[in-house]
Motif scaffolding. Structure first.
Motif, PDB file in Angstrom:
ATOM      1  N   ALA A   1       2.444   8.710 -43.598  1.00 60.82           N
ATOM      2  CA  ALA A   1       3.263   7.725 -44.318  1.00 60.82           C
ATOM      3  C   ALA A   1       3.332   6.443 -43.492  1.00 60.82           C
ATOM      4  CB  ALA A   1       4.653   8.294 -44.563  1.00 60.82           C
ATOM      5  N   VAL A   2       2.964   5.338 -44.121  1.00 58.55           N
ATOM      6  CA  VAL A   2       2.637   4.137 -43.353  1.00 58.55           C
ATOM      7  C   VAL A   2       3.851   3.535 -42.646  1.00 58.55           C
ATOM      8  CG1 VAL A   2       2.760   2.639 -45.412  1.00 58.55           C
ATOM      9  CG2 VAL A   2       1.438   1.901 -43.412  1.00 58.55           C
ATOM     10  N   LYS A   3       5.032   3.581 -43.277  1.00 55.14           N
ATOM     11  CA  LYS A   3       6.159   2.941 -42.594  1.00 55.14           C
ATOM     12  C   LYS A   3       6.566   3.678 -41.314  1.00 55.14           C
ATOM     13  CE  LYS A   3      10.810   1.314 -42.734  1.00 55.14           C
ATOM     14  NZ  LYS A   3      12.090   1.216 -43.430  1.00 55.14           N
ATOM     15  N   PRO A   4       6.802   5.011 -41.374  1.00 49.74           N
ATOM     16  CA  PRO A   4       7.097   5.705 -40.115  1.00 49.74           C
ATOM     17  C   PRO A   4       5.991   5.525 -39.071  1.00 49.74           C
ATOM     18  CG  PRO A   4       7.610   7.120 -41.979  1.00 49.74           C
ATOM     19  CD  PRO A   4       6.909   5.905 -42.542  1.00 49.74           C
ATOM     20  N   TRP A   5       4.763   5.424 -39.530  1.00 48.99           N
ATOM     21  CA  TRP A   5       3.642   5.197 -38.612  1.00 48.99           C
ATOM     22  C   TRP A   5       3.797   3.839 -37.898  1.00 48.99           C
ATOM     23  CZ3 TRP A   5      -0.781   1.804 -39.486  1.00 48.99           C
ATOM     24  CH2 TRP A   5      -1.830   2.000 -38.580  1.00 48.99           C
ATOM     25  N   LEU A   6       4.175   2.819 -38.646  1.00 48.79           N
ATOM     26  CA  LEU A   6       4.418   1.513 -38.011  1.00 48.79           C
ATOM     27  C   LEU A   6       5.586   1.600 -37.027  1.00 48.79           C
ATOM     28  CD1 LEU A   6       4.138  -1.034 -40.973  1.00 48.79           C
ATOM     29  CD2 LEU A   6       2.501  -0.695 -39.107  1.00 48.79           C
ATOM     30  N   LEU A   7       6.646   2.304 -37.423  1.00 45.06           N
ATOM     31  CA  LEU A   7       7.838   2.376 -36.576  1.00 45.06           C
ATOM     32  C   LEU A   7       7.585   3.169 -35.287  1.00 45.06           C
ATOM     33  CD1 LEU A   7      10.782   2.939 -39.112  1.00 45.06           C
ATOM     34  CD2 LEU A   7       9.927   0.808 -38.136  1.00 45.06           C
ATOM     35  N   SER A   8       6.504   3.955 -35.252  1.00 43.18           N
ATOM     36  CA  SER A   8       6.204   4.726 -34.032  1.00 43.18           C
ATOM     37  C   SER A   8       5.827   3.817 -32.865  1.00 43.18           C
ATOM     38  CB  SER A   8       5.043   5.696 -34.295  1.00 43.18           C
ATOM     39  OG  SER A   8       3.803   4.990 -34.337  1.00 43.18           O
ATOM     40  N   GLN A   9       5.529   2.549 -33.153  1.00 49.68           N
ATOM     41  CA  GLN A   9       5.112   1.548 -32.140  1.00 49.68           C
ATOM     42  C   GLN A   9       3.710   1.796 -31.605  1.00 49.68           C
ATOM     43  OE1 GLN A   9       7.551  -1.053 -31.465  1.00 49.68           O
ATOM     44  NE2 GLN A   9       8.330   0.045 -33.239  1.00 49.68           N
ATOM     45  N   LYS A  10       3.042   2.839 -32.092  1.00 49.52           N
ATOM     46  CA  LYS A  10       1.714   3.132 -31.543  1.00 49.52           C
ATOM     47  C   LYS A  10       0.627   2.192 -32.073  1.00 49.52           C
ATOM     48  CE  LYS A  10       2.799   7.837 -30.288  1.00 49.52           C
ATOM     49  NZ  LYS A  10       2.799   9.237 -30.711  1.00 49.52           N
ATOM     50  N   PRO A  11       0.574   1.925 -33.404  1.00 52.29           N
ATOM     51  CA  PRO A  11      -0.491   1.015 -33.860  1.00 52.29           C
ATOM     52  C   PRO A  11      -0.258  -0.431 -33.438  1.00 52.29           C
ATOM     53  CG  PRO A  11       0.911   1.680 -35.700  1.00 52.29           C
ATOM     54  CD  PRO A  11       1.316   2.521 -34.528  1.00 52.29           C
ATOM     55  N   VAL A  12       1.025  -0.806 -33.326  1.00 51.89           N
ATOM     56  CA  VAL A  12       1.385  -2.177 -32.973  1.00 51.89           C
ATOM     57  C   VAL A  12       2.825  -2.125 -32.470  1.00 51.89           C
ATOM     58  CG1 VAL A  12       2.024  -2.673 -35.387  1.00 51.89           C
ATOM     59  CG2 VAL A  12       1.550  -4.564 -33.836  1.00 51.89           C
TER      60      VAL A  12
END
Ligand SMILES: [Zn+2]
Length: 276
Positions: free
Chosen positions: A154-165
């Protein structure tokens, strides 16, 4: 909750007060939250940088010759409500005295943290250790982001992980996904979606940093304490906090859901889940 632009604004505000100064004393009564701060005493602040939502003060021995490597860092995380002020107040948690003056760390809700570590030793802070590239730097490359996004959950939690950016928090994740017209729960982005999201993140973060920078003239003493999420700058939000209001693009009322335990705002018309 301070996000990257707010932390960057804090960095710019305290830099003139701390850069080159010798830290004489850091006083507080919570050693488990503000760890090893005594190690900073007697050191000179030789730089102030930021990674995501972390402030990093580089510390060198005050007697060290120029050109020697920095040996320690004071890491500051503002938490939900942390900020620096010139005057002590009811919520002052840490007082930092330098050879030039005093700075107070106010934090009503006490989620802020500090730690002095050997430079680059972020083992005790997994989020900082695994943090992705800065969104406005050259290190944040489109090709790599697209490659990672094609496999994302799920893209939002993925963004919030700080790993991609790094530095994209709840507000700017909602805003970036609205701009890119991607549903917050979408998984495995197409290359076209990932490219739109990449551009949206750069645009949203750039505009917010600029808006923060424009208020720098106020000086740290007038630094306005926010209350809860949002409300830092007069940035026009399109999605965040606007549930029930018409979408600025299509007029459909925006919706709010909880995703990864975070309030999430989106347009059910412009941001539809694409079935894989
Ligand atoms: Zn819409």
């Amino acid at each position: 909750m301070p996000e990257l632009p707010e932390v960057e604004t804090t960095r710019r505000k305290i830099e003139p007060l701390l850069l080159g100064r010798i830290i004489e004393r850091i006083s507080h009564d919570a050693p488990h939250k503000y760890r090893n701060t005594h190690l900073a005493e007697g050191k000179r602040v030789s730089g102030l940088s930021r990674r995501g939502k972390y402030l990093l003060l580089q510390l060198t021995d005050s007697e060290a010759a120029e050109g020697l490597p920095h040996d320690l860092e004071l890491i500051v995380h503002l938490g939900m409500t942390g900020g620096f002020r010139l005057q002590a107040g009811q919520h002052t948690r840490v007082t930092l005295t330098t050879d030039a003056g005093t700075l107070h760390f106010d934090d009503p809700r006490r989620f802020g943290k500090m730690a002095v570590v050997a430079t680059g030793d972020y083992g005790g802070m997994p989020t900082l250790a695994a943090m992705g590239p800065e969104p406005l730097s050259d290190d944040f490359g489109e090709a790599e982001f697209v490659r990672l996004a094609r496999e994302c959950g799920a893209v939002k939690p993925w963004l919030l992980s700080q790993k991609p950016v790094s530095g994209v928090g709840n507000i700017y994740a909602d805003e970036s996904l609205w701009l890119a017209q991607i549903h917050p729960a979408q998984t495995k982005l197409t290359a076209a979606e990932a490219k739109k999201l990449y551009a949206a993140i750069r645009e949203v973060m750039g505009a917010a940093v600029e808006a923060g920078g424009s208020s720098l003239g106020e000086g740290v003493g007038n630094y306005r304490q926010h209350d809860g999420e949002g409300g830092w700058f007069q940035v026009q939000h399109h999605a965040y906090g606007k549930a029930g209001q018409p979408c600025d693009r299509c007029g459909t009322p925006l919706e709010k859901i909880v995703l990864g335990q975070r309030g999430t705002h989106f347009c059910p018309q412009c941001q539809r889940v694409r079935r894989a």
